[in-house]
Structures are given as structure tokens and as C-alpha cells.
Design an enzyme around this catalytic site. Sequence first.
Site, PDB file in Angstrom:
ATOM      1  N   VAL A 243       0.832  -1.197   0.000  1.00 53.86           N
ATOM      2  CA  VAL A 243       0.000   0.000   0.000  1.00 53.86           C
ATOM      3  C   VAL A 243       0.871   1.254   0.000  1.00 53.86           C
ATOM      4  CG1 VAL A 243      -1.615   1.356   1.389  1.00 53.86           C
ATOM      5  CG2 VAL A 243      -1.986  -1.092   1.097  1.00 53.86           C
ATOM      6  N   GLU A 244       1.886   1.248   0.858  1.00 54.52           N
ATOM      7  CA  GLU A 244       2.779   2.397   0.963  1.00 54.52           C
ATOM      8  C   GLU A 244       3.518   2.643  -0.357  1.00 54.52           C
ATOM      9  OE1 GLU A 244       5.796   4.074   4.390  1.00 54.52           O
ATOM     10  OE2 GLU A 244       5.781   1.931   3.952  1.00 54.52           O
ATOM     11  N   ASP A 245       4.011   1.563  -0.979  1.00 53.43           N
ATOM     12  CA  ASP A 245       4.701   1.708  -2.260  1.00 53.43           C
ATOM     13  C   ASP A 245       3.772   2.264  -3.335  1.00 53.43           C
ATOM     14  OD1 ASP A 245       7.042   0.732  -1.188  1.00 53.43           O
ATOM     15  OD2 ASP A 245       6.721  -1.317  -1.892  1.00 53.43           O
TER      16      ASP A 245
END
Length: 376
Positions: A243-245
Amino acid sequence: MTGDLHAETRRVRERFTRFAAERIAGRGDLDNGEAFPGDLWRRMGEAGLFRLGIPKRYGGSGGGWPALVAAGEALVASGGNLGLALSWLVQQAVARFLVHGFGNAGQRGRLLPELALGRLTVAFAVSEPGHGAHPKHLTTRAERAGDGFRLTGEKAYLTNGPIADLYVVVAVTSEAEGRKRLTAFLVPRRTPGLSVAAPTPLPFLRPSPHGGIELVDCRLPGTAVLGEAGTAYETMVIPFGGVEDLLMTGAILGALSRLEARAVEALRAGEPDRTLRSELGTVHALREMLTGVALAAAADLDRGVAPSGIPQTVAGFPLAVALLERHAAILSRTGAGEDPVPARLQADLTALFSLSRRRLIARQERLGAALISNPA
């Protein structure tokens, strides 16, 4: 559905572009100051920027993962700062993916309205000093204490750690046959026994604050558990990386867009040769393609595809690196490489790619192994 998605991302881009141009661009203290700009963080809350991605029933403005990707892109493209976008994106990822995704009705009802208003800043506390976030090496423990738990350990490298009001702390709750089971806990900053370390000075991604916390005999009620006990690593930590990427791809695209705009200005001011014109056209086409890839991956996430099952985020990494290198070459050849904003964005992107390289290479290897092991 596609038309609705395009309309939503367009509205989000316009709104965040306007805020970034008016409030972020031109603020020299974002890159040179030592303190986090709390006044700007509050203005982001007043402007409703923290509402994006949080359901309307909790005071948010709704919007899916594509809207968050588009917002990150607009913040950096118009604001010229990657660090502030990083802090905002991590905040929204924790709110949407962790608190909304794993919180019970009481936790959602109590926390999400505060997150939507920007009155609550939250950090995900997984990594530990010296050995990162590898589950075998995590030592922070949560032991049963009556109806609740007692937490002891140390966390490091937390994005927004120095300014957070609430920490989602991942701790070992059991171990069998050499395998640790981890559980996530909601730990308020004011919890007795929790101390916040001074911000870690970083020469890149300013003004995003990073730092650690120490937990010494922190007593928590049983209601502090977030999600299912013993499953935090599999259900939260691993997918949160994807998700962060994905969200950071939006911010990276914004930086690349800003670099492209500066290259266009420089070429218009001179007499570009055919090679430079061709190179500019190539990087523009590649950036547009990467934008489509990122939005498609975000739409997949909205449809319930697990973050680990979205290979687009892996494929986009080497393409983004190649685009950065090409932009740097164009700017250096046009004499526009000394402009402080593009130079700073290039330095931040280089640092970000370096920090992410090992994790993304490992993800590429897992994707390749899955392709080989699964029959067509």
C-alpha cells in the site's frame, strides 16, 4: 465506472493542486528548517485534506485508492516538496488501511472522525533499532497483565513518529517452534511508560519527521488490540508495504512531473536540438504510462485485490528510476540543473529509491517465484 474514476481523480487533482500552489510552494522552511511545520499540517486539516480516503460516515470525504494516488501526485507536482507528501500519504494509509480496515466498530467510530479532521496524527511502529522489520528479529513484547497487556520494547525509523498522537505498535505476543506471532496495539502517546525520541536528522525527504519510541511496562487494556491477535505481520505489515509503495508512486509521479515541467521551460528558453526534443517526448510518454499503471493498480486495490497481488507496483520502480536519470540528463544539458526545487526533488528521489531498492528487489523475486511455481 471508468468515467466516474477519471472524474474523481480530476477533482482531487484540482483541489490538491490549488492547496499545494497556495500553501506549500515557496515555503523555504520546509527543506531548511529543523522543526516540522505544524502550522501547515493544521492548515491541511482545515482544508479537509485528511478527509480523503476516509468513508463519509466517519466524517471523511470518501474517495478510493486512485484518489489518494492522484492527491499525492498533485501535492508534489505543485508544491515541489516530496517529504510533506510522504508524511501525508503515510498518515492516510494508516487511517484507511489499518484503522478502517482492521478496527472494530468502537475503534473506527472513535478514531476515524479525529483522523479525518487532522486532529489525530498516527504512526505505524514496526521496525526496531539495528534489524528493521524482519519478524524473526523483532523483540518488542506484549505480555498478558490481567484483562490487558504490558508492552516493553523499542521502535525506530517511524515516519511521523515524533509528531504522532497515536502509535499502531506491532509486538510479539507468543512464540512456538521458533515462529513469533505478532499482534497490533493502539498505543496513545500519553500512555505511561511510552517515551518519544528526538527526531532523527535526515538530509533528505524533509520535512517528514522520523524517529523512535521506547515502551517500558506500558499498560494497555484488552480493547487496545487492533485486528486479530497473532496475525499482524501477515495481515498488516506485509500488505502495508505494498500500500505504501503504491501511494508513494503517486508522489514520485508528482516529482517527475515537476522535473518534466522544468525541462520544458528550459528547452523553450533555448534552441533544443532534435535529440533533446526526442528525449523529452520519450520521458513524457513513459511518465504517462506509469501514471496509468499506478491508477490501475490502485483501482485493483479498491476492488479487493491484495496489495501483494499487485505486480504493477514492482514493475513501476525501475521505470521511475530510469525516468529520473533521463530528467537529470536533460536538465544538466540545458543548464537548468541548478534550480533548487528540481535539484532537491532529484536528491530526494535518489534517496527514496536507494532506501526502497532492497525491499522491492525481494518483492520482484517473490513475484518471479510465484510465476514459475503456478501453472498457467
